[in-house]
Design a protein around this motif. Sequence first.
Motif, short mmCIF file in Angstrom:
data_model
loop_
_atom_site.label_atom_id
_atom_site.label_comp_id
_atom_site.label_asym_id
_atom_site.label_seq_id
_atom_site.Cartn_x
_atom_site.Cartn_y
_atom_site.Cartn_z
N SER A 11 40.54 39.18 38.06
CA SER A 11 41.66 38.48 38.70
C SER A 11 42.72 39.45 39.19
CB SER A 11 42.27 37.47 37.72
OG SER A 11 43.17 36.61 38.36
N ILE A 12 42.94 40.53 38.43
CA ILE A 12 43.88 41.57 38.85
C ILE A 12 43.33 42.33 40.06
CG2 ILE A 12 44.90 43.77 38.17
CD1 ILE A 12 45.02 42.63 35.28
N ARG A 13 42.08 42.75 39.97
CA ARG A 13 41.50 43.59 41.03
C ARG A 13 41.33 42.83 42.35
NH1 ARG A 13 36.13 46.06 39.67
NH2 ARG A 13 36.70 47.58 41.29
N THR A 14 41.06 41.53 42.29
CA THR A 14 40.82 40.74 43.51
C THR A 14 42.02 39.88 43.89
OG1 THR A 14 39.87 38.88 42.27
CG2 THR A 14 38.36 40.64 42.97
N ASP A 15 43.11 39.98 43.14
CA ASP A 15 44.30 39.16 43.36
C ASP A 15 43.96 37.67 43.36
OD1 ASP A 15 47.06 38.90 43.65
OD2 ASP A 15 46.97 38.81 45.84
N ALA A 16 43.09 37.28 42.43
CA ALA A 16 42.66 35.88 42.36
C ALA A 16 43.75 34.97 41.81
CB ALA A 16 41.41 35.76 41.51
N ARG A 17 44.71 35.53 41.09
CA ARG A 17 45.87 34.79 40.58
C ARG A 17 45.46 33.62 39.68
NH1 ARG A 17 50.52 35.32 45.27
NH2 ARG A 17 49.87 37.39 45.98
N ARG A 18 44.49 33.89 38.81
CA ARG A 18 44.10 32.89 37.83
C ARG A 18 45.08 32.90 36.66
NH1 ARG A 18 38.82 34.79 39.55
NH2 ARG A 18 38.78 36.37 37.91
N ILE A 19 45.09 31.81 35.92
CA ILE A 19 46.04 31.63 34.82
C ILE A 19 45.32 31.78 33.48
CG2 ILE A 19 47.62 30.01 33.68
CD1 ILE A 19 48.12 28.77 36.45
N TYR A 20 45.94 32.54 32.58
CA TYR A 20 45.38 32.82 31.26
C TYR A 20 46.47 32.68 30.21
CZ TYR A 20 41.75 34.98 34.12
OH TYR A 20 40.78 35.21 35.06
N SER A 21 46.06 32.50 28.98
CA SER A 21 46.99 32.55 27.85
C SER A 21 47.05 33.99 27.37
CB SER A 21 46.50 31.63 26.73
OG SER A 21 47.40 31.67 25.64
N VAL A 22 48.25 34.58 27.42
CA VAL A 22 48.43 35.98 27.04
C VAL A 22 49.67 36.11 26.17
CG1 VAL A 22 47.38 36.73 29.22
CG2 VAL A 22 49.87 36.61 29.04
N ASN A 23 49.83 37.30 25.60
CA ASN A 23 51.00 37.59 24.75
C ASN A 23 51.86 38.64 25.43
OD1 ASN A 23 50.45 36.30 21.78
ND2 ASN A 23 48.54 36.80 22.84
N VAL A 24 52.99 38.19 26.00
CA VAL A 24 53.92 39.05 26.73
C VAL A 24 55.34 38.59 26.44
CG1 VAL A 24 52.28 39.58 28.61
CG2 VAL A 24 53.78 37.58 28.79
N PRO A 25 56.34 39.40 26.79
CA PRO A 25 57.73 38.96 26.58
C PRO A 25 58.05 37.68 27.36
CG PRO A 25 57.66 41.32 26.91
CD PRO A 25 56.29 40.81 27.23
N ASN A 26 58.84 36.83 26.73
CA ASN A 26 59.22 35.55 27.32
C ASN A 26 60.00 35.72 28.61
OD1 ASN A 26 60.02 32.83 27.66
ND2 ASN A 26 61.79 33.11 26.32
N GLY A 27 60.96 36.68 28.65
CA GLY A 27 61.84 36.79 29.80
C GLY A 27 62.63 35.50 29.96
N SER A 28 62.58 34.92 31.15
CA SER A 28 63.30 33.67 31.41
C SER A 28 62.35 32.48 31.50
CB SER A 28 64.08 33.80 32.73
OG SER A 28 63.19 34.09 33.81
N ALA A 29 61.12 32.64 31.02
CA ALA A 29 60.13 31.57 31.16
C ALA A 29 60.51 30.31 30.38
CB ALA A 29 58.75 32.06 30.74
N TYR A 30 61.06 30.51 29.15
CA TYR A 30 61.39 29.38 28.29
C TYR A 30 62.78 29.62 27.71
CZ TYR A 30 56.54 28.34 29.06
OH TYR A 30 55.35 28.07 29.68
N SER A 31 63.76 28.90 28.21
CA SER A 31 65.16 29.19 27.91
C SER A 31 65.54 28.87 26.47
CB SER A 31 66.07 28.44 28.88
OG SER A 31 65.85 27.04 28.82
#
Length: 449
Positions: free
Chosen positions: A337-357
């Motif tokens: 998905s990264i190499r082809t820019d397919a933009r698929r959605i996955y469950s991952v562990n990353v910093p929240n940022g502003s995703a969930y206030s």
Amino acid sequence: MPKLVIIGAGSAVFTQGLIMDLIATQGGEPWELGLVDINGEALDTIAVLAQKMVAGKRAPITIAASTDRKEILPGADFVVSTIGVGGRRAWEADVFVPRAYGIYQPVGDTVMPGGISRAMRMIPALVDIANDIHDLCPSAYFFNYANPMASNCTAIRRATPVPVVGLCHGVHDSLRSLAGELGVPFDDLTAGAVGINHLTFVYQLRAAGRDLMPELRSSIARRRVRGIDRDRIGALAWTDGGEEINPFSWSLFETLGAYPVPGDRHVTEFFADVFPGGDYYGKRLGVDAFPFEPVIESGDRKYAQMTELARSGAPLDDSFFGRFTGEHEQLLSIIDSIRTDARRIYSVNVPNGSAYSNLPAGAVLELPALAGANGIMALPFDNFPDTIAPVIRRHLDIIDLTVEAALTGDRRLMVEAILAGGYERDRSRVSAMVDELLAVHAEHLPQFA
């Protein structure tokens, strides 16, 4: 030619499964595969087996192996960590030492004293790996599978400039199980699922746009009406193929309106105060409910089988190549998905940022993210239920204490992390347990020397 490096490649199942996925999906494209493990015997075993796998399928994959990751990392596009500092013997101590203090853990790799102890070993090693990635292949994507996931990824992000992404198959497999229970095609399923790895709440569930949460509630109610097979409570369904029973997760769903995954074996460890003395529906956690020892025995047995296959002079037969499911399953899809820019959605562990206030911006959460040419980005749905956010925030505070203890070698913070979890409220007993854990793992804890 893309290059993938696995650090901790001696893992008995993960590396074999990943190589099988690579063989099946590379479509004739040449790949470089680097295998790294500090255990020379385990590395030699998996390197020989990997070569047999590649030869058996005539795949254009070039393999290099070394106990020194600095020899393998240059030129890497993707780096994966599956390390387990101290191996299964150290994991046993993380469970057995607290058990002597009356603390019963079915897993002991995420929270509770076992997960906190594990973090003390894992974090310094992972920080060192991340620093080497930054120096030797700074543009590489770094994926971590090692537990405790949230603590490890938080520490790497805090101590290094490397934007590690944590991966686990728990949400993916749980959604597949829920799709089967509700009789809908897995590929039609969409979900809102956010939390901490091994305590992620599915608060939205749809199939082709249809809300499935009422159907899930009805399905659980029907299970309760027809009665629960007491013999199946606490059974390791993934080892015996039987029905999975998660009565505590069902209760949380009925109370909070969101379903916690990946099931009671992990979820109960986040609610230790509900199960004093490990009492779980008339059984004891880690003993006869989700028993710990068979998991270790299974790992030892799989490693022995891997060694036997590697040492055998015979080629691998076709039956070997259909065996592997598990943690590795989504990795190559994410890479594609990264190499082809397919933009698929996955469950991952990353910093929240502003995703969930309603959750801290800097906290590493398990959440939906998009994988594309610009990297992996958390999707800002900002709709996590306010009623569940305090449950997550409580454990994020424990993770912060754990990370600081591991990074600084502060014994007092390790004690405070265990006390904050409420696993044992007597400070003197916690202090004694911490001293025992630090002593048994001393060779892996340079920061506490």
